[in-house]
Design a protein around this motif. Sequence first.
Motif, PDB file in Angstrom:
ATOM      1  N   THR A  20       0.837  -1.206   0.000  1.00 52.31           N
ATOM      2  CA  THR A  20       0.000   0.000   0.000  1.00 52.31           C
ATOM      3  C   THR A  20       0.868   1.251   0.000  1.00 52.31           C
ATOM      4  O   THR A  20       0.616   2.197  -0.756  1.00 52.31           O
ATOM      5  N   ASP A  21       1.898   1.260   0.802  1.00 54.29           N
ATOM      6  CA  ASP A  21       2.802   2.406   0.841  1.00 54.29           C
ATOM      7  C   ASP A  21       3.450   2.623  -0.520  1.00 54.29           C
ATOM      8  O   ASP A  21       3.573   3.762  -0.997  1.00 54.29           O
ATOM      9  N   LYS A  22       3.852   1.557  -1.172  1.00 58.21           N
ATOM     10  CA  LYS A  22       4.492   1.669  -2.485  1.00 58.21           C
ATOM     11  C   LYS A  22       3.525   2.234  -3.525  1.00 58.21           C
ATOM     12  O   LYS A  22       3.928   3.027  -4.383  1.00 58.21           O
ATOM     13  N   VAL A  23       2.257   1.860  -3.453  1.00 58.63           N
ATOM     14  CA  VAL A  23       1.257   2.403  -4.378  1.00 58.63           C
ATOM     15  C   VAL A  23       1.122   3.910  -4.178  1.00 58.63           C
ATOM     16  O   VAL A  23       1.108   4.679  -5.144  1.00 58.63           O
ATOM     17  N   PHE A  24       1.037   4.346  -2.927  1.00 60.13           N
ATOM     18  CA  PHE A  24       0.916   5.775  -2.658  1.00 60.13           C
ATOM     19  C   PHE A  24       2.193   6.534  -3.022  1.00 60.13           C
ATOM     20  O   PHE A  24       2.134   7.684  -3.461  1.00 60.13           O
ATOM     21  N   LEU A  25       3.345   5.906  -2.872  1.00 54.75           N
ATOM     22  CA  LEU A  25       4.589   6.533  -3.328  1.00 54.75           C
ATOM     23  C   LEU A  25       4.578   6.720  -4.840  1.00 54.75           C
ATOM     24  O   LEU A  25       5.045   7.746  -5.349  1.00 54.75           O
ATOM     25  N   MET A  26       4.040   5.751  -5.554  1.00 53.03           N
ATOM     26  CA  MET A  26       3.951   5.863  -7.003  1.00 53.03           C
ATOM     27  C   MET A  26       3.061   7.037  -7.388  1.00 53.03           C
ATOM     28  O   MET A  26       3.408   7.821  -8.272  1.00 53.03           O
ATOM     29  N   ILE A  27       1.928   7.173  -6.712  1.00 54.93           N
ATOM     30  CA  ILE A  27       1.032   8.310  -6.971  1.00 54.93           C
ATOM     31  C   ILE A  27       1.773   9.616  -6.689  1.00 54.93           C
ATOM     32  O   ILE A  27       1.767  10.545  -7.499  1.00 54.93           O
ATOM     33  N   GLN A  28       2.404   9.684  -5.547  1.00 61.26           N
ATOM     34  CA  GLN A  28       3.106  10.890  -5.106  1.00 61.26           C
ATOM     35  C   GLN A  28       4.201  11.310  -6.083  1.00 61.26           C
ATOM     36  O   GLN A  28       4.422  12.503  -6.301  1.00 61.26           O
ATOM     37  N   ASN A  29       4.871  10.356  -6.688  1.00 62.58           N
ATOM     38  CA  ASN A  29       6.024  10.648  -7.538  1.00 62.58           C
ATOM     39  C   ASN A  29       5.700  10.746  -9.028  1.00 62.58           C
ATOM     40  O   ASN A  29       6.603  10.953  -9.832  1.00 62.58           O
ATOM     41  N   ASP A  30       4.435  10.608  -9.374  1.00 61.93           N
ATOM     42  CA  ASP A  30       4.023  10.703 -10.777  1.00 61.93           C
ATOM     43  C   ASP A  30       3.107  11.908 -10.937  1.00 61.93           C
ATOM     44  O   ASP A  30       2.019  11.954 -10.362  1.00 61.93           O
ATOM     45  N   GLU A  73       4.647   4.536  10.054  1.00 61.69           N
ATOM     46  CA  GLU A  73       5.622   5.455   9.475  1.00 61.69           C
ATOM     47  C   GLU A  73       5.838   5.142   7.998  1.00 61.69           C
ATOM     48  O   GLU A  73       6.939   4.768   7.575  1.00 61.69           O
ATOM     49  N   PRO A  74       4.795   5.312   7.180  1.00 61.09           N
ATOM     50  CA  PRO A  74       4.970   5.035   5.750  1.00 61.09           C
ATOM     51  C   PRO A  74       5.920   6.036   5.104  1.00 61.09           C
ATOM     52  O   PRO A  74       6.098   7.145   5.593  1.00 61.09           O
ATOM     53  N   GLU A  75       6.497   5.625   3.999  1.00 63.39           N
ATOM     54  CA  GLU A  75       7.383   6.508   3.240  1.00 63.39           C
ATOM     55  C   GLU A  75       6.582   7.585   2.510  1.00 63.39           C
ATOM     56  O   GLU A  75       7.043   8.708   2.372  1.00 63.39           O
ATOM     57  N   SER A  76       5.418   7.227   2.030  1.00 62.29           N
ATOM     58  CA  SER A  76       4.602   8.173   1.274  1.00 62.29           C
ATOM     59  C   SER A  76       4.091   9.295   2.168  1.00 62.29           C
ATOM     60  O   SER A  76       3.672   9.059   3.302  1.00 62.29           O
ATOM     61  N   LEU A  77       4.096  10.492   1.615  1.00 60.61           N
ATOM     62  CA  LEU A  77       3.560  11.652   2.331  1.00 60.61           C
ATOM     63  C   LEU A  77       2.040  11.747   2.219  1.00 60.61           C
ATOM     64  O   LEU A  77       1.419  12.555   2.895  1.00 60.61           O
ATOM     65  N   LEU A  78       1.440  10.909   1.386  1.00 59.73           N
ATOM     66  CA  LEU A  78       0.000  10.979   1.151  1.00 59.73           C
ATOM     67  C   LEU A  78      -0.817  10.249   2.209  1.00 59.73           C
ATOM     68  O   LEU A  78      -2.025  10.429   2.295  1.00 59.73           O
ATOM     69  N   ILE A  79      -0.168   9.419   2.996  1.00 59.71           N
ATOM     70  CA  ILE A  79      -0.864   8.657   4.030  1.00 59.71           C
ATOM     71  C   ILE A  79      -0.106   8.783   5.345  1.00 59.71           C
ATOM     72  O   ILE A  79       1.106   8.971   5.357  1.00 59.71           O
ATOM     73  N   GLN A  80      -0.846   8.673   6.433  1.00 56.53           N
ATOM     74  CA  GLN A  80      -0.211   8.753   7.750  1.00 56.53           C
ATOM     75  C   GLN A  80       0.059   7.373   8.325  1.00 56.53           C
ATOM     76  O   GLN A  80       0.954   7.191   9.138  1.00 56.53           O
ATOM     77  N   THR A  81      -0.745   6.409   7.905  1.00 56.95           N
ATOM     78  CA  THR A  81      -0.633   5.039   8.376  1.00 56.95           C
ATOM     79  C   THR A  81      -1.330   4.141   7.358  1.00 56.95           C
ATOM     80  O   THR A  81      -2.103   4.632   6.537  1.00 56.95           O
ATOM     81  N   HIS A  82      -1.057   2.865   7.386  1.00 56.12           N
ATOM     82  CA  HIS A  82      -1.779   1.936   6.526  1.00 56.12           C
ATOM     83  C   HIS A  82      -1.737   0.526   7.082  1.00 56.12           C
ATOM     84  O   HIS A  82      -0.810   0.161   7.815  1.00 56.12           O
ATOM     85  N   GLU A  83      -2.758  -0.231   6.730  1.00 52.96           N
ATOM     86  CA  GLU A  83      -2.815  -1.646   7.104  1.00 52.96           C
ATOM     87  C   GLU A  83      -1.720  -2.391   6.368  1.00 52.96           C
ATOM     88  O   GLU A  83      -1.456  -2.143   5.196  1.00 52.96           O
ATOM     89  N   MET A  84      -1.094  -3.323   7.073  1.00 54.46           N
ATOM     90  CA  MET A  84      -0.082  -4.152   6.437  1.00 54.46           C
ATOM     91  C   MET A  84      -0.750  -5.452   6.013  1.00 54.46           C
ATOM     92  O   MET A  84      -1.646  -5.955   6.704  1.00 54.46           O
ATOM     93  N   PHE A  85      -0.317  -5.999   4.891  1.00 52.74           N
ATOM     94  CA  PHE A  85      -0.930  -7.191   4.344  1.00 52.74           C
ATOM     95  C   PHE A  85       0.068  -8.335   4.298  1.00 52.74           C
ATOM     96  O   PHE A  85       1.270  -8.138   4.276  1.00 52.74           O
ATOM     97  N   GLU A  86      -0.489  -9.549   4.238  1.00 50.62           N
ATOM     98  CA  GLU A  86       0.307 -10.738   3.989  1.00 50.62           C
ATOM     99  C   GLU A  86      -0.374 -11.522   2.874  1.00 50.62           C
ATOM    100  O   GLU A  86      -1.556 -11.358   2.628  1.00 50.62           O
ATOM    101  N   THR A  87       0.397 -12.345   2.220  1.00 49.76           N
ATOM    102  CA  THR A  87      -0.191 -13.164   1.165  1.00 49.76           C
ATOM    103  C   THR A  87      -1.029 -14.254   1.819  1.00 49.76           C
ATOM    104  O   THR A  87      -0.787 -14.651   2.951  1.00 49.76           O
ATOM    105  N   LYS A  88      -2.017 -14.701   1.091  1.00 49.63           N
ATOM    106  CA  LYS A  88      -2.897 -15.747   1.639  1.00 49.63           C
ATOM    107  C   LYS A  88      -2.254 -17.101   1.545  1.00 49.63           C
ATOM    108  O   LYS A  88      -1.369 -17.365   0.840  1.00 49.63           O
TER     109      LYS A  88
END
Length: 88
Positions: A20-30, A73-88
């Motif tokens: 999720t953090d990586k997705v928001f970083l992509m948005i932030q940097n594009d 403490e996500p890297e993206s500035l667009l979010i303050q926190t996010h749920e962490m996921f695991e693969t099923k």
Amino acid sequence: MKDLKDFKEKVIDLFSEKLTDKVFLMIQNDRELMRDYLAIIEKSNSLAYVNSEIAKEVKKRYDLKNLNQRNEEPESLLIQTHEMFETK
């Protein structure tokens, strides 16, 4: 030495936790994605709703489940926190 199977699982699990953090970083940097993101927030009048819907789509698209932990403490500035996921 660890075997390849264990290593692959470890790498994918770590990536899934931060997806999720990586997705928001992509948005932030594009520039174009960021412009669209801001327009959608303005139209919906709810940052929390838009971010939540993006996170739900990440979870759905990659068939993930909640890790029951939050990244505070996500890297993206667009979010303050996010749920962490695991693969099923």
